[in-house]
Motif scaffolding. Structure first.
Motif, PDB file in Angstrom:
ATOM      1  N   ASP A 573      18.142  43.538  59.571  1.00 57.67           N
ATOM      2  CA  ASP A 573      18.317  43.614  61.027  1.00 57.67           C
ATOM      3  C   ASP A 573      18.161  42.232  61.662  1.00 57.67           C
ATOM      4  O   ASP A 573      17.645  42.094  62.770  1.00 57.67           O
ATOM      5  CB  ASP A 573      17.291  44.583  61.617  1.00 57.67           C
ATOM      6  N   ASP A 574      18.656  41.194  60.979  1.00 59.22           N
ATOM      7  CA  ASP A 574      18.458  39.821  61.433  1.00 59.22           C
ATOM      8  C   ASP A 574      19.195  39.507  62.730  1.00 59.22           C
ATOM      9  O   ASP A 574      18.708  38.730  63.553  1.00 59.22           O
ATOM     10  CB  ASP A 574      18.905  38.849  60.342  1.00 59.22           C
ATOM     11  N   PHE A 575      20.363  40.099  62.922  1.00 59.41           N
ATOM     12  CA  PHE A 575      21.137  39.783  64.120  1.00 59.41           C
ATOM     13  C   PHE A 575      20.394  40.223  65.382  1.00 59.41           C
ATOM     14  O   PHE A 575      20.227  39.440  66.322  1.00 59.41           O
ATOM     15  CB  PHE A 575      22.513  40.452  64.055  1.00 59.41           C
ATOM     16  N   ARG A 576      19.968  41.451  65.407  1.00 58.10           N
ATOM     17  CA  ARG A 576      19.247  41.920  66.599  1.00 58.10           C
ATOM     18  C   ARG A 576      17.908  41.207  66.755  1.00 58.10           C
ATOM     19  O   ARG A 576      17.428  40.998  67.863  1.00 58.10           O
ATOM     20  CB  ARG A 576      19.061  43.443  66.524  1.00 58.10           C
ATOM     21  N   GLU A 577      17.302  40.824  65.643  1.00 57.56           N
ATOM     22  CA  GLU A 577      16.059  40.051  65.698  1.00 57.56           C
ATOM     23  C   GLU A 577      16.288  38.710  66.381  1.00 57.56           C
ATOM     24  O   GLU A 577      15.498  38.280  67.236  1.00 57.56           O
ATOM     25  CB  GLU A 577      15.531  39.847  64.273  1.00 57.56           C
ATOM     26  N   ALA A 578      17.387  38.046  66.027  1.00 57.02           N
ATOM     27  CA  ALA A 578      17.691  36.741  66.625  1.00 57.02           C
ATOM     28  C   ALA A 578      18.057  36.872  68.097  1.00 57.02           C
ATOM     29  O   ALA A 578      17.607  36.072  68.931  1.00 57.02           O
ATOM     30  CB  ALA A 578      18.832  36.082  65.852  1.00 57.02           C
ATOM     31  N   TYR A 579      18.884  37.866  68.432  1.00 63.27           N
ATOM     32  CA  TYR A 579      19.277  38.032  69.832  1.00 63.27           C
ATOM     33  C   TYR A 579      18.074  38.405  70.692  1.00 63.27           C
ATOM     34  O   TYR A 579      17.968  37.975  71.857  1.00 63.27           O
ATOM     35  CB  TYR A 579      20.367  39.093  69.946  1.00 63.27           C
ATOM     36  N   GLN A 749      14.062  36.853  59.387  1.00 61.50           N
ATOM     37  CA  GLN A 749      13.325  37.221  58.180  1.00 61.50           C
ATOM     38  C   GLN A 749      14.084  36.888  56.908  1.00 61.50           C
ATOM     39  O   GLN A 749      13.511  36.370  55.948  1.00 61.50           O
ATOM     40  CB  GLN A 749      12.989  38.708  58.223  1.00 61.50           C
ATOM     41  N   HIS A 750      15.391  37.163  56.895  1.00 65.65           N
ATOM     42  CA  HIS A 750      16.187  36.947  55.686  1.00 65.65           C
ATOM     43  C   HIS A 750      17.036  35.685  55.780  1.00 65.65           C
ATOM     44  O   HIS A 750      17.999  35.528  55.031  1.00 65.65           O
ATOM     45  CB  HIS A 750      17.088  38.160  55.425  1.00 65.65           C
ATOM     46  N   TRP A 751      16.709  34.814  56.705  1.00 66.68           N
ATOM     47  CA  TRP A 751      17.397  33.535  56.882  1.00 66.68           C
ATOM     48  C   TRP A 751      18.874  33.704  57.243  1.00 66.68           C
ATOM     49  O   TRP A 751      19.669  32.799  57.039  1.00 66.68           O
ATOM     50  CB  TRP A 751      17.271  32.679  55.608  1.00 66.68           C
ATOM     51  N   MET A 752      19.244  34.838  57.797  1.00 64.00           N
ATOM     52  CA  MET A 752      20.645  35.062  58.123  1.00 64.00           C
ATOM     53  C   MET A 752      21.046  34.412  59.446  1.00 64.00           C
ATOM     54  O   MET A 752      22.213  34.062  59.636  1.00 64.00           O
ATOM     55  CB  MET A 752      20.950  36.569  58.155  1.00 64.00           C
ATOM     56  N   VAL A 753      20.111  34.269  60.369  1.00 68.47           N
ATOM     57  CA  VAL A 753      20.378  33.599  61.644  1.00 68.47           C
ATOM     58  C   VAL A 753      19.358  32.485  61.806  1.00 68.47           C
ATOM     59  O   VAL A 753      18.147  32.739  61.761  1.00 68.47           O
ATOM     60  CB  VAL A 753      20.304  34.573  62.833  1.00 68.47           C
ATOM     61  N   ARG A 754      19.849  31.282  62.022  1.00 69.23           N
ATOM     62  CA  ARG A 754      18.984  30.120  62.172  1.00 69.23           C
ATOM     63  C   ARG A 754      19.270  29.478  63.528  1.00 69.23           C
ATOM     64  O   ARG A 754      20.394  29.055  63.814  1.00 69.23           O
ATOM     65  CB  ARG A 754      19.208  29.128  61.037  1.00 69.23           C
ATOM     66  N   ILE A 755      18.245  29.417  64.371  1.00 70.58           N
ATOM     67  CA  ILE A 755      18.385  28.931  65.747  1.00 70.58           C
ATOM     68  C   ILE A 755      17.740  27.552  65.858  1.00 70.58           C
ATOM     69  O   ILE A 755      16.597  27.356  65.428  1.00 70.58           O
ATOM     70  CB  ILE A 755      17.743  29.913  66.749  1.00 70.58           C
TER      71      ILE A 755
END
Length: 780
Positions: A573-579, A749-755
């Motif tokens: 759920d990395d996308f919603r975590e980043a947003y 968490q899974h390094w899928m989105v890096r800001i």
């Protein structure tokens, strides 16, 4: 009545109608329920990228009203340009969902806007199945219609765009497409002005819903031209087409996103040209009916002369309009369909979209399965006999096969045509096999004596056929043309007995031929085996469709999952975590940059201003972002500073094996950026024409911002510290480096989105001043 045909009693006919309605209701329930796997397995959530923009627009519509919607200027997209929403979207989907929400609230049904948006596509899938039934029924009857409706309710190609949560334009556009075709065919069969008016309204709804309406306004003229060229012109054809062009064009011009394109672009010129040809043909038929042959020849010469001059004038006007446009009046996507190599040569931003790529052969089996093998049989069935409606089905099939072969997205347009022809094929096959079994089980049918009722029916048929041959009024006068004058001659009051006897024998032979003609009768064993095989074939189709709906097309792009070795499911759920992090940890007026794929999601879920999004209308603006991603860190920082960007994020899948990350899309960023800025050259990022990120990668690639933001601290995160990329299956070339102009603020968490956050310029300037001061003190 022909022998071998069964008289259907009113009671039995009513039972058949009720049964058909019940089957249609069950098909609608099936179409709706098979698309709910995504909600059952995950949750009620919007899928993909474009649906998030549609959801955001629907929220605004329901909150502010339709007037504010038409005048809404969205300053959170395409910064600093912004976007006029009312004039740049196809409003059909938004208005449909908004109307459904308003009706539900008027009935005191407490549904949220998101819930309505999630279930809009499954609801309209049922409507599309019912529209397919009516269309196929007009072509080949009720049995074929029910079969085609059942097939389209489950076909994977349509499921891929209509699962619960897939809130995109195609959710309602496919229903509008099939409805428009049904009303056109219905008008062809009836010649009713009522149906042609409804057809224009259905076309207007299609124009409101999807840019694919140009397929309709080109396919129908092609069919009209085909009918004219094959000598099938009729008043019904005129009524079916002429009002559609006039009313449909006027209504289409009312849609802001279309406007004058309805009469000024090349996609619509074919309809106008066929409109002129239709009227010339109608005029020729009219004067042929009212004039003598000699006068007709003179009038025909005049009509052809004037028509040729008018046609040349129209062609000259169209050529002038086309020549004034750099793209000859065609849009980029239309040129990509006509010339599959056009986008890759001139518009890389269109070619970069995965759904614009040509499909592979396995994708046909995946999306339409056994229908691909039934289509040829359906085409053959349409030729026995060939009618205006069946020829339209064949033409629809041929054109949709071509376009689906150019662009994988248009497999969606192929699906209804495949279901219609496959439904016709299955219905004809079942009809032949079941009749053969029934015929074999009643051996006395061919040997039984003819009853008195059958004799009476046969005599009445012969008498009616005879009446159609012999004129009712033998005292009529016939006209004989002698020179330029018409001379009336009295017809003999009575036909000679010999002629009457001969005509009666011809009529009796004609009726006997109809009486003795029976459908194809196969052996009992072959018929039973054939039915079993067809049932097995249908069972395999159902199993494949359910699997595709449950596994292949139900996973949302915003929430990912994978199956572990022990059989458990792990959710990413990395996308919603980043947003969510952006929404709660950044200022409301901050600008966020990313590749355009994620613009809609960032605006809808993070509520932050983006530089580019999925509405790819400004190639230069997108090329600027592509140039920044392709440039070294300092140059990229300067570009983002000029755009007032504060945060940049990248999608990275090297740690968990997510293949659709930005590194895999990076070459498209280079190509799009290089299309506008010549100093960005694709060969500088390739080693021996190969895309590499290992130690053999080029310095330009290793120093690009995309590489640095994706692989920053990556070697430290891997278990053995060697920086092994699980997507590219190689060890990265540059492992330990630091960022000078960007700082990492959040990684999921899974390094899928890096800001990353841009470092302020004053900090760097203060550092420069310190170095200069230290140098001066040393000299002293």
């Amino acid at each position: 009545m022909a022998a071998g045909t069964e008289v259907i009693s009113p009671r039995r006919g009513a039972f058949g109608s009720v049964l058909a309605v019940l089957i249609l209701l069950l098909i609608g329930i099936l179409a709706f329920s098979i698309r709910l796997f995504s909600v059952i397995k995950y949750e009620s959530v919007i899928h993909e990228f474009d649906p998030y923009f549609n959801y955001r627009v629907t929220q605004f519509l329901t909150k502010s009203g339709i007037y504010e919607f038409w005048n809404w200027f969205d300053d959170r997209t395409w910064y600093p340009l912004g976007r006029v929403i009312g004039g740049t979207v196809y409003p059909g989907l938004t208005l449909t969902a908004g109307t459904m929400w308003w009706i539900a609230n008027a009935l005191n049904i407490p549904l949220s806007v998101e819930t309505v948006c999630v279930f809009t596509a499954p609801v309209f899938s049922a409507y599309a199945a019912w529209a397919t039934y009516f269309l196929t029924k007009e072509i080949k009857g009720t049995g074929a219609g029910l079969t085609a409706a059942a097939l389209i309710a489950m076909v994977p190609s349509y499921i891929s765009r209509s699962v619960a949560g897939s809130y995109d334009n195609e959710a309602v556009a496919i229903f509008a497409l099939i409805l428009t075709f049904y009303l056109y065919v219905k008008t062809l069969n009836t010649g009713s002005l009522f149906y042609t008016t409804l057809n224009a309204l259905a076309y207007f709804y299609m124009v409101c819903s999807w840019g694919g309406y140009t397929f309709i306004i080109n396919l129908i003229p092609m069919h009209v031209l085909l009918c004219i060229m094959t000598g099938r012109f009729s008043s019904r054809l005129y009524i079916a087409y002429a009002p559609l062009v006039i009313l449909g064009t006027i209504l289409a011009a009312l849609v802001p996103v279309v406007g004058f394109n309805a009469v000024m672009t090349s996609e619509h010129f074919a309809s106008f040209l066929v409109f002129v040809i239709l009227h010339v043909t109608a005029l020729v038929h009219y004067i042929k009916r009212i004039l003598t042959p000699k006068t007709y020849r003179m009038a025909l010469t005049m009509v052809l002369t004037i028509g040729t001059v008018g046609a040349l004038t129209l062609v000259a006007i169209l050529v002038a309009l086309v020549a004034a446009s750099p793209t000859k009046g065609w849009s980029g996507r239309s040129l990509s369909l006509l010339d599959p190599t056009y986008a890759s040569k001139y518009i890389p931003i269109i070619a970069s979209v995965s759904e614009h790529q040509p499909p592979t052969w396995p994708s046909y089996f995946m999306d339409i399965n056994i229908l691909a093998f039934l289509i040829p049989a359906g085409i053959i069935a349409c030729f026995s006999p060939l009618s205006d409606s069946s020829s339209f089905a064949v033409l629809y099939m041929v054109t949709s096969v071509y376009f689906s072969g150019v662009m994988v997205r248009l497999m969606l347009v192929l699906a209804p045509a495949a279901c219609i022809l496959a439904g016709i094929a299955l219905s004809e096959a079942f009809g032949t096999l079941t009749y053969s079994i029934k015929y074999q089980q009643i051996p006395t049918l061919s040997n039984e004596p003819v009853s008195e009722e059958k004799t009476t029916a046969l005599k009445s048929a012969i008498d009616s056929s005879f009446k159609s041959v012999v004129p009712k009024d033998s005292n009529k006068e016939k006209t004989k043309v002698e020179g330029d004058e018409k001379v009336k001659e009295p017809v003999k009051e009575k036909t000679s007995k010999r002629i009457r006897k001969k005509e009666k024998e011809i009529a009796e032979k004609h009726v006997e031929k109809q009486v003795e003609r029976k459908p194809l009768v196969l052996p009992l064993e072959a018929s039973a085996v054939g039915i079993v095989l067809l049932i097995l074939l249908g069972s395999f189709y159902v199993i494949h469709c359910v699997w595709a709906a449950a596994e292949a097309y139900s996973a949302p792009s915003i929430v990912l999952s994978s199956q572990m070795s022990d059989g458990s499911v792990h959710v990413f759920d990395d996308f919603r975590e980043a947003y969510a992090w952006l929404r709660h940890n950044t200022d409301e007026n901050d600008k966020v940059a990313s590749w355009w794929d994620y613009g809609y999601q960032t605006t809808a879920m993070a509520n932050r201003t983006v530089i580019v999004d999925n509405n790819t209308w400004n190639n230069t603006h997108i090329a600027t972002v592509g140039m920044a991603m392709s440039s070294p860190e300092k140059e990229a920082w300067e570009i983002y500073q000029s755009l007032d960007v504060k945060y940049v994020f990248v999608i990275f899948g090297g740690l968990v094996g997510y293949p659709s990350d930005d590194i895999n899309k990076f070459l498209w960023m280079v190509r799009i950026g290089g299309g506008v800025f010549p100093h960005i050259r694709e060969p500088d990022y390739l080693r021996d024409n190969q895309y590499r990120i290992d130690s053999m990668a080029t310095p330009t690639m290793l120093n690009s911002l995309m590489y640095r933001l994706s692989y920053y601290r990556f070697a430290e995160a891997t278990m053995d510290g060697n920086g092994y990329d699980r997507v590219r299956r190689t060890e990265i070339g540059k492992k330990h480096f630091k960022l000078a102009y960007f700082e990492e603020v959040f990684t999921t968490q899974h390094w899928m989105v890096r800001i990353y956050k841009l470092k302020p310029s004053k900090n760097r300037q203060r550092g420069k001043n310190k170095r200069k001061t230290k140098a001066v003190s040393t000299k002293k």
